[in-house]
Write an enzyme that holds these catalytic residues in place. Structure first.
Site, PDB file in Angstrom:
ATOM      1  N   ASP A 357     -22.928   0.882  13.381  1.00 35.22           N
ATOM      2  CA  ASP A 357     -24.026   1.248  14.264  1.00 35.22           C
ATOM      3  C   ASP A 357     -24.034   2.758  14.422  1.00 35.22           C
ATOM      4  OD1 ASP A 357     -24.891  -1.368  14.852  1.00 35.22           O
ATOM      5  OD2 ASP A 357     -23.275  -1.607  16.300  1.00 35.22           O
ATOM      6  N   ASP A 717     -25.222  -9.663  18.001  1.00 35.64           N
ATOM      7  CA  ASP A 717     -24.406  -9.174  16.886  1.00 35.64           C
ATOM      8  C   ASP A 717     -23.315 -10.159  16.497  1.00 35.64           C
ATOM      9  OD1 ASP A 717     -25.720  -6.742  16.532  1.00 35.64           O
ATOM     10  OD2 ASP A 717     -24.537  -5.741  18.069  1.00 35.64           O
ATOM     11  N   ASN A 779      18.128  -8.633  -4.927  1.00 34.19           N
ATOM     12  CA  ASN A 779      18.578 -10.011  -5.095  1.00 34.19           C
ATOM     13  C   ASN A 779      18.639 -10.427  -6.558  1.00 34.19           C
ATOM     14  OD1 ASN A 779      17.863  -9.840  -2.227  1.00 34.19           O
ATOM     15  ND2 ASN A 779      18.114 -12.045  -2.220  1.00 34.19           N
ATOM     16  N   ASN A 807      23.172  -8.746   1.719  1.00 35.40           N
ATOM     17  CA  ASN A 807      21.783  -9.146   1.970  1.00 35.40           C
ATOM     18  C   ASN A 807      21.317  -8.834   3.385  1.00 35.40           C
ATOM     19  OD1 ASN A 807      21.693 -10.051  -0.620  1.00 35.40           O
ATOM     20  ND2 ASN A 807      21.280 -12.187  -0.124  1.00 35.40           N
ATOM     21  N   ASP A 811      20.949  -4.484   2.736  1.00 34.85           N
ATOM     22  CA  ASP A 811      19.568  -4.708   2.297  1.00 34.85           C
ATOM     23  C   ASP A 811      18.606  -4.755   3.486  1.00 34.85           C
ATOM     24  OD1 ASP A 811      20.587  -4.847  -0.200  1.00 34.85           O
ATOM     25  OD2 ASP A 811      20.224  -6.981  -0.524  1.00 34.85           O
TER      26      ASP A 811
END
Length: 981
Positions: A357, A717, A779, A807, A811
């Site tokens: 708009d 709208d 991994n 992990n 990681d």
């Protein structure tokens, strides 16, 4: 507090008169409740909200963490390990799995709290009268006895007994199921226990004002409302996973299945190999020896398989994705974008078109009347903003308006046919909130904790205090529509003030403005024109068609074709200068109809004049449009203004290109869907369009493959917002319906915030890709290390508990830090991402392969060296291997911060969270190696200088390989130069 004024849900308020209701609730109809009384009632009766369904408890949330396929693999491994006598490994696996689950519960709780906070921010507001001041507050803060103001497009915030109604119609479908709006009459007093749908003097929570305006006293809130009594809860947020989360869950499931297949192959092959070797070296051992060897091989290879399973499972991935999305939504709020639906975060990164708009989004939404056309003369108006100080001039010469009779009539009519109010504000400390429809971009009046106190300027006739320019108020503030506000200010400059005019000419009836008629009418007593007069203001081309006469020099004259043409020429000239123009007319009436209609009143009018207003463009929008253009995003202006006005603003903002087309609503109506779809990409500006046209524009762009963001603020709208890929509602001027439908709400109604939100959406998705790439390559590398070592007949290089530490610690923490990246420097110079693009694309697959090979090679080499040095101490070799792998992954986390730019170009230390993540992980690794009582738990030994001299160069191999891969990608894409900061 006098509790005798407090209502209960058993009282039949529809049987009470307005005065009885106000007396029972202790409410002043003219001033509302005091702030102190409202606060006391809020504390006594609680917030005005329906009770939410209870959230799942801790234990249920904890159990839900074990429903993931990958986690179940680890739980099964821990259970079998326990029965095989590997108690330490089993306990370690379960401890880490439980720890991960607890972290998941904590994060899920925080995410729910964050969503609850966002839901409160996105909740509808209510306009109330307190201490005589009109305020906009969250609907949840409405209390019994509040006087609430109702306008078209707003939800009714609580159950109310109406005290005023002007052509008021309310949709009560959520409550009664009746689809047609119900007409309301405040002055009715009904009898008996009649159904809710027949209570025409009341309005109810969650119903929608579809037409007109009104006011009412709140009689019930929260669970005491009619909606609350039937326990109907409107939920604002979806609980379904986002498309990205679905993709990652599928990825995790396939990883788990692949892992089980590989583990099975390794297990069977290893058991057969070990058994065969035992038979060769112990041919006469007998059946018992063979069975013992077979059992030992099963246990040993099962632990190898467990190690492989742990290596394949990215335990930290779900938590990191959740945290990244939650933090991203918080960052969106800082960028003035409130995300209501999580998938919008992902969709934003794919946006290719922004349909915006004009008014308030591309412009400042602070209209100022600068010219009027009356008595065949074009007068200019001086001044700035909403300050009612200024003068009138004719070709630069100051003039007295008494010499232009039409000007006084024009300004008076514009002020009376008007709902905006000019107020002066000063700021004091407090807790109440100011009107959200105010100039929210003013720093003086939007500070947290600041209460807005208004001195009433344009009030009802009962408010006698008047503020004039001589009073020099701190800040002039407009409550209501900015276009109408410009008329109020222009009238004030001529000496007309609402409270004075309304004493003599009170409003008796009205026909509210709507986007279809493009005009508004009010009726007032005025003996000069007969008994009554109807003032009409609206789009000049519409108003003039309804006129038969014109006022010139104080006299009514026929509106000839020549005069009509002259007015249209002046209107076009004003519009071509980017002015919004309103036409004003009137009609004498002998009586006021009981239910006035446009067909009855808006005809045979007398034209008065034109008022030209300007809404300046936002200064930051031009740069934002250029940023969007560089990002491959097309900006399209959609406005109800004239074509000339739209073109002027579009050129000022550099939105309209030399080859860009401008299409009007009338021209759009003449095109069928196929023809419009063929040309839609050529159109950059739409003028004189209605909300219904927005749906066609969205549909056509989507057929051409665009991902469309559409802005909107009105009730009409809502269909376009819902149909758009990303519906964007206005937080300040938007109706509750538009906000409820939208995916995103702009808290500052600014186009630049849309572009900023697109940038943040791209950053969020890019960061998710980065840590997915980082975790998967880690991994896959770990799987190859275990698998190749087993095939080579080596001892397992890493134990199950060491892999879990890798992990979750080395990681997980860096992966979370990757989610905090600021994004590549050219992220807004890249083309939009295709919605169907996979999380792992071809470039990422090659990167994972290269990284896995580098990680595997460096780690196995370190294990081989350690094994050669310590042939009888596999724990020492594993410690060297574990240290090499863990530190190499920490180094590689730095290189994963960008998919294409080198580490040096983005700044090694520019992400402070990465420094903390790496430092924390490194401390944990060193503790595992050098703290004596941890050695037997993690199967590690002390490392000396000789071992570190081997480890040091090997840990750099994966990082060097990653940088080399990025250099090759940059060479392939010469259009992406190396950026030096």
């Amino acid at each position: 507090m006098d509790t005798s004024h407090i209502p209960n849900s058993d009282i039949k308020w529809h049987t009470k008169s307005i005065e009885e209701t106000a007396d029972a609730l202790g409410t002043d109809l003219k001033r509302g409740l005091t702030a102190q009384e409202a606060q006391a009632r809020l504390e006594e009766f609680g917030p005005n909200e329906l009770e939410e369904r209870p959230r799942p408890g801790f234990w249920k949330m904890l159990l839900n963490q074990f429903n993931q396929f990958l986690v179940l693999i680890l739980v099964a491994a821990a259970v079998v390990s326990f029965f095989l006598g590997e108690y330490v490994d089993s306990a370690a696996i379960m401890a880490i799995v439980i720890l991960n689950a607890i972290l998941g519960v904590v994060q899920e709780s925080k995410a729910e709290e964050a969503l609850a906070a966002l839901q409160k921010m996105a909740a509808p507001n209510a306009q109330v009268l307190r201490d005589g001041h009109r305020l906009t507050i969250p609907a949840r803060e409405v209390v019994p006895g509040d006087v609430v103001l109702l306008e078209t497009g707003n939800y009714v915030p609580a159950d109310v007994r109406l005290i005023e109604s002007v052509n008021l119609r309310i949709e009560e479908a959520p409550l009664t199921g009746e689809s047609l709006p119900v007409e309301k009459k405040a002055n009715l007093v009904l009898e008996g226990d009649i159904p809710v749908g027949d209570r025409h003097n009341s309005a109810y929570m969650s119903t929608l004002v579809s037409y007109g305006r009104g006011a009412g006293i709140v009689v019930n809130t929260g669970m005491g409302t009619e909606i609350g009594l039937i326990a109907e809860m409107i939920q604002s947020y979806e609980e379904e996973p986002t498309p990205l989360q679905v993709k990652l869950n599928q990825l995790g499931k396939w990883l788990g299945i692949g892992c089980l297949v590989v583990c099975g192959i390794v297990f069977v092959e290893g058991v057969l190999r070990d058994t065969e070797v035992a038979m060769i070296f112990q041919p006469d051992g007998g059946l018992l020896a063979y069975l013992n060897t077979f059992k030992q091989a099963i246990v040993e290879m099962f632990m190898v398989a467990v190690s492989l399973a742990i290596a394949a499972v990215p335990e930290g991935l779900p938590a990191v994705v959740t945290i990244c999305l939650a933090l991203g939504m918080q960052e969106m709020i800082k960028r003035h974008a409130l995300i209501r639906k999580l998938p919008a975060v992902e969709t934003l990164g794919s946006a290719t078109a922004i349909c915006s708009d004009k008014t308030g989004t591309l412009t400042q939404d602070k209209m100022m009347a600068v010219q009027i056309y009356v008595d065949r003369t074009l007068l200019s108006i001086s001044g700035e903003g909403y300050d009612p100080v200024g003068g009138f001039s004719d070709d630069g010469r100051p003039v007295d308006l008494d010499g232009y009779p039409g000007s006084n009539l024009l300004l008076r009519a514009g002020l009376l046919c008007n709902d905006a109010r000019l107020e002066a504000r000063t700021e004091v400390r407090g807790d109440a909130r100011s009107d959200a429809r105010s100039d929210a971009r003013s720093d003086d009046f939007s500070r947290p904790g600041g209460q807005q106190i208004e001195k009433p300027v344009d009030r009802s006739p009962t408010d006698q205090q008047t503020i004039r320019p001589s009073d020099h108020p701190t800040h002039w503030h407009m409550v209501g529509d900015p276009t109408e506000g410009a008329l109020v200010v222009a009238a004030a400059k001529a000496g007309f003030w609402r409270e004075e005019l309304e004493q003599d000419y009170p409003r008796l009836a009205e026909i509210p403005f709507d986007s279809e008629r493009k005009r508004m009418t009010t009726i007032h007593p005025d003996p000069r024109w007969g008994d009554y007069v109807a003032y009409v203001k609206g789009a000049p081309d519409i108003v003039i068609k309804l006129c038969q006469k014109i006022v010139e020099d104080g006299q009514e004259r026929p509106l000839t074709a020549e005069r009509r043409q002259r007015i249209l020429e002046v209107n076009a000239a004003l519009a071509s200068n980017a002015l919004r123009v309103l036409g004003v007319a009137y009609r004498s009436l002998s009586e006021v109809p009981s239910n006035p209609t446009a067909e009855e009143i808006e005809r045979d009018l007398t034209f008065v004049g034109l008022i030209g207003m300007i809404d300046p463009a936002r200064p930051e929008v031009k740069d934002a449009i250029e940023v969007a253009r560089q990002a491959g995003i097309e900006t399209i202006m959609i406005t109800g203004d004239y074509k000339n006005t739209a073109v002027a603003i579009a050129k000022e903002l550099s939105l309209l290109s030399p080859d860009g087309r401008v299409l009007t609503g009338a021209e759009l109506n003449q095109l069928d869907d196929e023809a419009f779809t063929d040309m839609v990409e050529e159109v950059e500006v739409y003028a004189r369009v209605s909300p219904q046209h927005k749906v066609r524009i969205v549909e056509a762009l989507k057929k051409r493959g665009h991902v469309v963001a559409m802005t909107g603020d009105g009730v009409n709208d809502a269909p376009a917002l819902k149909r758009a890929s990303i519906g964007v509602a206005m937080g300040i001027t938007g109706t509750d319906v538009s906000k409820d439908t939208a995916d995103m709400v702009l808290t500052d109604d600014n186009y630049a915030s849309i572009v900023s939100a697109v940038e943040e959406g791209r950053i969020i998705y890019s960061n998710i890709r980065k840590f997915v790439y980082y975790l998967l390559s880690c991994n896959v590398g770990e799987i190859l290390i275990i698998f190749l070592a087993m095939l080579a007949g080596w001892p397992v290089p890493l134990t199950a508990i060491q892999l879990l530490v890798l992990n979750l610690v080395t990681d997980g923490a860096p992966a979370l830090a990757l989610g905090m990246e600021k994004g590549d420097p050219d992220i807004m110079r890249q083309p939009p991402r295709r919605p169907d693009e996979p999380v792992i694309n071809r470039e990422m697959v090659w990167g994972i392969i290269i990284q896995s090979i580098a990680i595997t090679s460096a780690t196995l080499l370190s294990f081989w060296v350690g094994w050669r040095w310590f042939p009888n101490n596999v724990a020492a070799a594993r410690t060297i291997c574990f240290t090499t792998l863990s530190i190499s992954e920490l180094f590689r986390a730095y290189t994963s911060r960008s998919e294409r730019y080198s580490l040096w170009s983005i700044g090694v230390f520019s992400n402070k969270w990465m420094q903390w993540a790496v430092l924390t992980s490194l401390i944990i690794i060193l503790a595992i190696i050098y703290v004596p009582f941890l050695d037997p738990i993690f199967d590690t030994t002390f490392l000396g200088l000789r071992e570190w001299l081997v480890i040091a160069p090997l840990v750099l191999v994966p990082a060097v390989a990653a940088e080399a891969n990025k250099y090759f990608l940059r060479r392939q894409k010469a259009s992406v130069p190396e950026l030096r900061l």
